[in-house]
Enzyme design. Structure first.
Site, PDB file in Angstrom:
ATOM      1  N   GLU A 121      76.583  15.868 -37.421  1.00  0.00           N
ATOM      2  CA  GLU A 121      75.281  15.661 -36.645  1.00  0.00           C
ATOM      3  C   GLU A 121      74.836  17.148 -36.381  1.00  0.00           C
ATOM      4  O   GLU A 121      74.215  16.975 -35.362  1.00  0.00           O
ATOM      5  CB  GLU A 121      75.618  14.962 -35.656  1.00  0.00           C
ATOM      6  CG  GLU A 121      76.003  13.552 -35.983  1.00  0.00           C
ATOM      7  CD  GLU A 121      76.181  12.439 -34.707  1.00  0.00           C
ATOM      8  OE1 GLU A 121      75.529  11.271 -35.075  1.00  0.00           O
ATOM      9  OE2 GLU A 121      76.414  12.765 -33.855  1.00  0.00           O
ATOM     10  N   LYS A 122      74.980  18.310 -36.917  1.00  0.00           N
ATOM     11  CA  LYS A 122      74.566  19.536 -36.458  1.00  0.00           C
ATOM     12  C   LYS A 122      73.221  19.550 -36.495  1.00  0.00           C
ATOM     13  O   LYS A 122      72.368  20.344 -35.813  1.00  0.00           O
ATOM     14  CB  LYS A 122      75.005  20.417 -37.142  1.00  0.00           C
ATOM     15  CG  LYS A 122      75.120  20.709 -38.725  1.00  0.00           C
ATOM     16  CD  LYS A 122      75.958  21.947 -39.302  1.00  0.00           C
ATOM     17  CE  LYS A 122      75.934  21.878 -40.603  1.00  0.00           C
ATOM     18  NZ  LYS A 122      76.877  20.913 -41.203  1.00  0.00           N
ATOM     19  N   ARG A 147      83.978   8.719 -37.888  1.00  0.00           N
ATOM     20  CA  ARG A 147      84.287   8.375 -36.769  1.00  0.00           C
ATOM     21  C   ARG A 147      84.613   6.770 -36.801  1.00  0.00           C
ATOM     22  O   ARG A 147      84.218   6.153 -38.003  1.00  0.00           O
ATOM     23  CB  ARG A 147      83.315   8.623 -35.865  1.00  0.00           C
ATOM     24  CG  ARG A 147      81.887   7.810 -36.247  1.00  0.00           C
ATOM     25  CD  ARG A 147      80.703   8.370 -34.997  1.00  0.00           C
ATOM     26  NE  ARG A 147      79.656   7.606 -35.011  1.00  0.00           N
ATOM     27  CZ  ARG A 147      78.615   7.517 -34.222  1.00  0.00           C
ATOM     28  NH1 ARG A 147      78.383   8.350 -33.197  1.00  0.00           N
ATOM     29  NH2 ARG A 147      77.665   6.324 -34.344  1.00  0.00           N
ATOM     30  N   GLU A 162      70.691   6.911 -25.262  1.00  0.00           N
ATOM     31  CA  GLU A 162      70.633   8.006 -26.111  1.00  0.00           C
ATOM     32  C   GLU A 162      69.091   7.628 -26.808  1.00  0.00           C
ATOM     33  O   GLU A 162      68.550   6.538 -27.154  1.00  0.00           O
ATOM     34  CB  GLU A 162      71.577   7.805 -27.317  1.00  0.00           C
ATOM     35  CG  GLU A 162      72.964   7.861 -26.751  1.00  0.00           C
ATOM     36  CD  GLU A 162      73.733   7.942 -28.130  1.00  0.00           C
ATOM     37  OE1 GLU A 162      73.301   8.135 -29.030  1.00  0.00           O
ATOM     38  OE2 GLU A 162      74.970   7.563 -28.122  1.00  0.00           O
ATOM     39  N   CYS A 192      90.881  -6.931 -43.200  1.00  0.00           N
ATOM     40  CA  CYS A 192      92.272  -6.426 -43.311  1.00  0.00           C
ATOM     41  C   CYS A 192      93.043  -7.673 -43.222  1.00  0.00           C
ATOM     42  O   CYS A 192      92.744  -8.550 -42.833  1.00  0.00           O
ATOM     43  CB  CYS A 192      92.794  -5.095 -42.568  1.00  0.00           C
ATOM     44  SG  CYS A 192      93.092  -5.727 -41.058  1.00  0.00           S
ATOM     45  N   CYS A 248      85.830  -6.272 -40.210  1.00  0.00           N
ATOM     46  CA  CYS A 248      87.308  -5.761 -40.707  1.00  0.00           C
ATOM     47  C   CYS A 248      87.757  -6.943 -41.574  1.00  0.00           C
ATOM     48  O   CYS A 248      87.898  -8.092 -40.962  1.00  0.00           O
ATOM     49  CB  CYS A 248      87.923  -5.161 -39.887  1.00  0.00           C
ATOM     50  SG  CYS A 248      89.849  -4.667 -40.756  1.00  0.00           S
ATOM     51  N   CYS A 259      90.225  -0.983 -36.820  1.00  0.00           N
ATOM     52  CA  CYS A 259      90.301  -2.383 -36.984  1.00  0.00           C
ATOM     53  C   CYS A 259      90.338  -2.997 -35.685  1.00  0.00           C
ATOM     54  O   CYS A 259      91.266  -2.573 -34.845  1.00  0.00           O
ATOM     55  CB  CYS A 259      91.666  -2.818 -37.697  1.00  0.00           C
ATOM     56  SG  CYS A 259      91.670  -4.669 -37.454  1.00  0.00           S
ATOM     57  N   HIS A 301      71.296  17.075 -36.037  1.00  0.00           N
ATOM     58  CA  HIS A 301      70.470  16.238 -34.715  1.00  0.00           C
ATOM     59  C   HIS A 301      69.958  16.814 -33.688  1.00  0.00           C
ATOM     60  O   HIS A 301      70.527  17.930 -33.201  1.00  0.00           O
ATOM     61  CB  HIS A 301      71.803  15.154 -34.251  1.00  0.00           C
ATOM     62  CG  HIS A 301      71.033  13.825 -33.848  1.00  0.00           C
ATOM     63  ND1 HIS A 301      70.612  14.004 -32.466  1.00  0.00           N
ATOM     64  CD2 HIS A 301      71.131  12.624 -33.872  1.00  0.00           C
ATOM     65  CE1 HIS A 301      70.181  12.720 -32.020  1.00  0.00           C
ATOM     66  NE2 HIS A 301      70.496  11.967 -32.982  1.00  0.00           N
ATOM     67  N   GLU A 336      78.770   2.700 -29.068  1.00  0.00           N
ATOM     68  CA  GLU A 336      78.129   2.137 -30.156  1.00  0.00           C
ATOM     69  C   GLU A 336      78.931   0.897 -30.810  1.00  0.00           C
ATOM     70  O   GLU A 336      79.185   1.299 -32.274  1.00  0.00           O
ATOM     71  CB  GLU A 336      77.475   2.885 -31.072  1.00  0.00           C
ATOM     72  CG  GLU A 336      76.315   3.769 -30.408  1.00  0.00           C
ATOM     73  CD  GLU A 336      75.764   4.625 -31.335  1.00  0.00           C
ATOM     74  OE1 GLU A 336      75.939   5.162 -32.486  1.00  0.00           O
ATOM     75  OE2 GLU A 336      74.454   5.086 -30.713  1.00  0.00           O
TER      76      GLU A 336
HETATM   77 ZN   LIG Z   1      91.327  -5.562 -39.557  1.00  0.00          ZN
END
Ligand SMILES: [Zn+2]
Ligand SMILES: [Zn+2]
Ligand SMILES: [Zn+2]
Lengths: 665, 665, 665
Positions: free
Chosen positions: C354-355, C111, C306, C160, C158, C115, C357, C150
């Site tokens: 995440e099963k 997930r 959460e 790049c 990043c 960027c 969790h 989050e």
């Molecule tokens: Zn980037």
């Protein structure tokens, strides 16, 4: 019998004459005769010597080697030489080089630098194999084919673009439609749905945990990609020399390759085994792989293809085998079904990365302890012609499934401390100490021959396997199964309906929660008889549905609730371990269960003495191996004949590291 | 004497005025005068300031700096400023950037981001050096050239394509033909034969252990590639200012560069030394590098080019030197032949990665302990004009060979626990505690001046070196040599004929097997006199061929067999250590051997007191340095004059961390 | 009150119906009603489901989900679904993928693979957000917006080329000219001056320590780049639904994002909190983040967005919460200002990473301890409608500044052992044990409401902050500040003039040197009263300039000199800690200082009992939470009404893990 040409225990080594001037070869064969060598593996790393320039082959030197061996009564386990392509391959076809997950290309300069999915590599390898097979199909020295070498040892998986495309094809052929792949991989989670096949690929680096089913399929694909290489070579060899047995050397409990699948495609199982002499548990660890090799071959004899006479060179500290230890450990392999004892390598190299690896002819030459032990063993083995073809018959089995191993250790589990090898050992080692011979079996394999079956943490469990276990127990068998088994299906999806859903009926319980322990946490148990025992690693929260407690938790998350249970099911019994008992408790548990199930050792023996039986029709051979540093005495139930001395005995005196092989009856 | 312009002990620091506004410079020179500073290193990281845009030079500021120094009686150790190219270099010529083995390009933003084999870098550097030399050749402040800086410190090797091509050229010039390279690299092993020069390259990532000889040649090439950079700069400087001495700062026992080779090309050896005050063995460790520097320069005076007055900033925890420790450790360098005590850096930076590195002018300013100690030392050194040019004369030597160091630690050896630095220390530290001055010597160097020679684990040994050792012993010398010496030749091929083949005659023995120990295993020895001593790390299996045992193994793999031996050879004696004695035993062994060989300290001194002599013709100077935390008293054999106080003494009272320098006679 | 639509304590979870067939949805809403769930977060990872092919949207399923929720009285915290782009984004626009510092591109399959600076990602996200907002702006279930998820969790930065260009623009806008950037970054050091903007970039791999100011600006930029994404989404939502509150879930003391800056742009602060049940200090650690959340929102109520009802899946070993612990810890969040208790996730996944969790509906189903506790808590919360909107009023504050945190931990400091989180805890934990409620405050924030302010290691300090602290103390406040504070300015340049220059007047001292300790070194202190106490980590060398010693060093580098000082300044007092006192001493120091400053707990309570007060105008609520494993009794100062039972009490009996909420007065 593995080979009609060689109705003896095989004895020999990897032989690399290409590293030496020809004047050394004459001494080599003279020494081979002295040591009783009857088989050598030739040409494993000879591709660059056989095809020094692309398409230019040079077999003259190998002709001379094979002729010389033949003249001296030594047979050849002839390699296909494809294990390490020459540097010109990388220069000419850079796409044949493997790539790591992080995108680093692996270069020539060591060995095995090829992408298993590269069609160029496969074509070049096929051409070489065909040439070798055609050239030597009728050579009298040819006794066995050694395909490639230690598949996957350094490059079990490749992340290059060729491999990515091959993975996509593999998936397409497995799933048919993208919708089915999306379902199997559970891509509804974390917005991972694919809308086009071209979006699908290997589990390259991702921001966090990659999709588990993608990873699991990647492991399956990677094992298959190498297996295709093997099958391609074996196909050519079978076409040209249908009579010559084919093997490739396995590496014991090697996680990347599903050896159940592999073993189906070879004629003889062979095994490279390098226990660490600095590890006091090395004999049990090696025995576990020997039993696995026997099981992979369906009980047929296998070959110990590589071991060292003294030390290896690739550990941080390479402790040598002590005097007598090479002999003792060689017999331990014979005891568990090996029909050949071979070594890496014949003569210690002068240069290169393995020059400090032990060899039959060490740098020290023949005026050496190592050489004297080599000669002694080779000449002893000549007295064991009765042995080849006999088999070990186990009354118990341990279930092992590579797919479940892969799935178990993928990460993001309740505890990463549950590692399959340790769990296997927690069963195997106490059984080994009690001289209970075990096979390894696949969860969907035929279990009807066994009285007891042990199941360490079989996380991934297919419906058919669950039914197989039920059938085994209801038919009268005894099953012992550990926590975190039967949790996921073949796609690594949770079996809903209460853990472990497909086994609840068999085990008579439901697991409501998992409470893993931190590594230093000890858990207390109370047994039926009121004793306190220790456990660690894990506490299940168990709800009984017919099972009865054998031990209850006396501390930790599940304190007061069942920890170990027993359930009568049909004519048999299923034990469930909801935690990991510490060693001594595990040993006494398993000992009791074996007694109950009627699984017995061939002989009562003092601690440290390994006793194993091989049988061939009416004949039966008892191996007694003293792993301790003290002399021991064994009393036999009936007098038997010592195969090495010819004497009949009813008691045995074994020196430290001493051995005896007795023909019973 | 290093420089006619400066017939004193050098005292100063790296001076980086470019980090400060010019108003600070005036305070700088005033404080330099206060502290007795007579030499500063200028311009080491000034390339971007001197050539702010490609080809546009700006020397005006440096003119002002050098004039100001000259006006204030401070000389310049002028840098060539090539250690860190400006960011425009990377933008304009990205190929000048170094690349790691894993393929990561290193960028501007710290320092030293250049590929040593880049011709663009070399050309740009050459142009800069020529401009600087031409501009300042006649400047009265110019006293010494500081070429580049700490060569190889962060980028000892570069794996870019330019470097790969340069490596191929280096190999072609070394081996002539590909056949010869194939032979030298042992490419018959693992199918590594090259069929074309273009296939050959650096040891990039491979599936497993890369070819050892390829790695060894790569280390040789990498040291040479940087040396070419140095020689290129030195050549320009010699052409323009033939009278000005040239140095580049070494870093002690720095593995990547073969300083024996480097030192031949510079006029003065200089050294950057940063012992860790948190390490109780730091004084011995630093002394070892001082002795090395003296030896690299053939016994001539050298310069301590960098140390810190207080703390560094690059360790995880940077413990400062305690009060008096900077002074004590500075005299320790003088004692072992330094003629200059310099620091990094003059004034603590306000910004950048080294702002927390200690400096003569700390952030706290001049009202500080550090500054007061700086002033005290600078003014003391003015009283030591007698010292420059005097030399330490050692009666013993330790052999050190970078090639053998590289080969020993390449991996896939019997034990990776055998690390040269630790092995060196196992000899050096007890000798240092006994105040036995040692030189370092190359195995093929002239050993005739020594009574005793110590050889820690000289794995790679050329035939000529073996003959050199025989000559030394047969001429009356005492040799002590450790296990795993004389094993391989210059190509890292095993010397066949029994280990250590080229030394068997000299040592009177043959080693049949190596049995390394796991790190926590203790080995027991029994000495000639029946005592039990401990050892670790290794057990040889020794067959005596004339030698006699000094100690035998009382445990472990070789129990009951010789562990340490002595062999009379010609007029001398050769000791062999077939294991690693623990510290106390090593100390007593070496002490006994030194006595036997007639190697003695200049003075008997209490524990913790370092005593070293420097001599200049008839004059001789004794340094006494109290490293302990207690006051001590020394009794001199003859009265001598204290150079700092002018008094004559026959006993010495030294405070904790106190020192004295006495002119004897 | 956070939402007029929901004037109750929020109770619910992440709800991911897209993972399940629709027949499960009906059971979901039935169970939500049973458990008292009134709010669920929907669609967080639904982008691929909402836009299965580029530009093709499918909202039908989400319509059905929201309708179903509404019909069952459950409101939606509707996600913008931008947290994880579908795989087609990577295929179509590979430049949207993030790149690590080492140059590895992160791919789809987990997930958050985007960027933050990619304009394509931002445009695609904006289009999606606009569609969602327009479709559901009037949906009756819509109660709150959950923007992305989050931020920065896995990809906080990043490297790049897009990000590099964005960084350059950010710098250009911050500094205006290159000259100013060169000055700010101190590029005169190590020849780093830039001659062209195109040479400037992220701190990519360099040979050694990269420029600290470049690194600091990079962290600022990276926090800002993600904040721009958030502000872009929030802008669209505010335009379409100006009434609906907007949040994004924070992650406590998350180093990469400057939450002070972030919190200004959201309507409600929300928080994901996963304390480790295996950590005995978890309650204090969680409380610290709760106090931070309250402080980020300016004292307003926040939402625990959460937590897990049982265990997580991403630690190496995931120990579950014990029975009652989830309830206890939920009330601990309410006590510190939360107005909502929510979970990840509603129903445990069957597949994916995440099963394992924990979930409100676990794999074990509703016949489970976990579900029973969920139902109990949800129904209890219904009795707490008086609570929402009430606030915690702290008399003390801890200063926290992300910029200083970043600068402190950049490396090449006197000691890398000084880590801000541990230093924060060294203050927070003893205060928590004493039930002293603290706010967190920014160094430049309004401190006038506090009696005492604590300052752990505020390395980077702006002039305005220093004046702010002086103002606070001179006005009567009590300040406690740790070593290595006030050392550098906003560019990470040393404040010259003696450490800590901007605070010397306030503290009445000067620090001359830093002497950090190795990790295992203990330092002894002598207090005013002559007691010996221990400290570690650091010793300052302090010169008093008006301050008086509270404790002096009795060992180590600074032995005999002041270690802890007190300085009367204006009407207040400033304490300085020149070392790190060990826990017990820190606790007694802080307790004494609090008493002196008039900072008191709401109630005297036995060890292990947390007591916190929330107030709303005249009403006040006292939370009492028993974290111990023993029953305890508390005596109230005045009788109060138990909100859960309705009873009035003057003493409280709390079972282990028991709680009570009392309305006072
Ligand atoms: Zn980037
Ligand atoms: Zn590939
Ligand atoms: Zn290069």
């Amino acid at each position: 019998m593995i080979s009609k040409k060689l109705p003896h225990v095989f004895y020999g080594a990897d032989y690399n004459p290409e590293q030496w001037p020809e004047e050394v070869w004459a001494e080599d064969v003279r020494l081979m005769r002295e040591a009783g060598v009857n088989l050598v593996s030739v040409g494993i790393f000879a591709w660059a010597k056989l095809e020094p320039h692309p398409g230019e082959y040079d077999f003259a030197w190998l002709d001379r080697v094979l002729d010389l061996l033949h003249e001296n009564g030594v047979l050849a386990n002839l390699a296909t030489a494809t294990a390490s392509p020459p540097p010109w391959m990388a220069k000419l076809y850079p796409d044949t080089l493997p790539v790591t997950r992080e995108g680093v290309t692996l270069r020539p300069g060591s060995r095995q630098q090829y992408c298993p999915s590269s069609s160029v590599y496969r074509q070049r390898a096929a051409a070489l194999v065909r040439r070798i097979a055609e050239r030597y199909e009728d050579h009298p020295a040819l006794a066995m084919w050694h395909v490639n070498n230690e598949y996957g040892c350094h490059v079990p998986e490749c992340y290059c673009r060729t491999s990515a495309a091959a993975f996509r094809e593999w998936l397409r052929s497995k799933y048919g439609t993208l919708a089915e792949l999306n379902r199997a991989w559970g891509t509804a989670f974390w917005s991972q749905q694919y809308s086009d096949w071209e979006e699908v690929g290997p589990p390259l680096p991702t921001p966090t945990f990659p999709n588990p089913t993608q990873q699991l399929d990647w492991r399956r694909f990677s094992s298959d990609a190498l297996l295709e290489c093997f099958r391609m070579e074996a196909g050519i060899l079978r076409e040209i020399t249908p009579e010559i047995p084919i093997t490739t050397n396995f590496m014991g409990l090697f996680k990347p390759l599903d050896y159940w699948e592999w073993a189906r495609h070879e004629d003889v199982v062979s095994h490279d085994c390098y226990p660490d002499p600095a590890d006091p548990d090395a004999p049990a660890g090696a025995a576990m792989t020997y039993d696995l090799m026997r099981s992979l071959g369906g009980g047929n004899p296998w070959v110990l293809m590589e071991q060292t006479p003294s030390s290896v060179n690739w550990r941080p500290v390479n402790v040598p085998k002590r005097p007598g230890q090479m002999r003792l450990w060689s017999y331990a392999a014979l005891a568990r079904g090996a029909d050949g004892i071979m070594f890496f390598q014949w003569r210690a190299s002068k240069a290169g990365a393995e020059k400090f690896h032990g060899a039959l002819v060490p740098h020290a030459g023949t005026d050496s302890r190592v050489w004297r032990e080599v000669v002694q063993l080779g000449n002893e083995l000549k007295r064991l012609d009765a042995l080849p073809g006999s088999r070990g018959e186990a009354e118990a089995a341990i279930l092992l499934d590579w797919e479940s191993w892969w799935a178990l250790e993928l990460g993001s589990k309740p505890s990463c401390e549950v590692r399959l090898l340790e769990q296997l050992r927690s069963y195997y080692t106490p059984l080994w100490h009690k001289n209970i011979l075990v096979d390894f079996a696949h969860p969907e394999g035929d279990l009807s021959r066994y009285r007891a079956v042990f199941v360490p943490n079989l996380y991934l469990l297919r419906e058919t396997a669950a039914r197989n276990l039920e059938r085994f127990v209801s038919g009268g068998g005894t099953l012992v199964i550990s926590f975190f088994s039967g949790i996921a299906d073949g796609h690594d999806h949770i079996w809903l309906g209460g853990y472990p859903a497909p086994l609840r009926k068999l085990l008579g319980l439901r697991v409501e929660e998992f409470a893993p322990s931190t590594p230093d946490e000890e858990i207390l148990l109370r047994t039926e008889s009121g004793d306190t025992r220790a456990a660690h690693l894990w506490s299940d929260v168990i709800r009984l549905e017919g099972a009865e407690p054998v031990a209850t938790f006396a501390s930790g998350f599940s304190s007061g609730q069942p920890a170990i249970t027993r359930h009568r099911f049909g004519r048999g019994t299923a034990y469930y371990l909801g935690t990991q008992p510490e060693e001594a408790y595990m040993a006494s548990l398993l000992e009791g269960i074996c007694q109950e199930a009627g699984v017995r050792p061939p002989l009562e023996a003092p601690a440290g003495v390994e006793v194993v039986r091989r049988t061939a029709g009416e004949r039966s051979f008892l191996f007694a191996l003293n792993h301790s540093e003290e002399p021991v005495e064994l009393r036999l139930e009936d007098p038997a004949r010592d195969l090495l001395t010819g004497e009949r005995r009813d008691t045995l005196q074994l020196a430290p590291r001493g051995i005896a092989i007795l023909e019973e009856g």
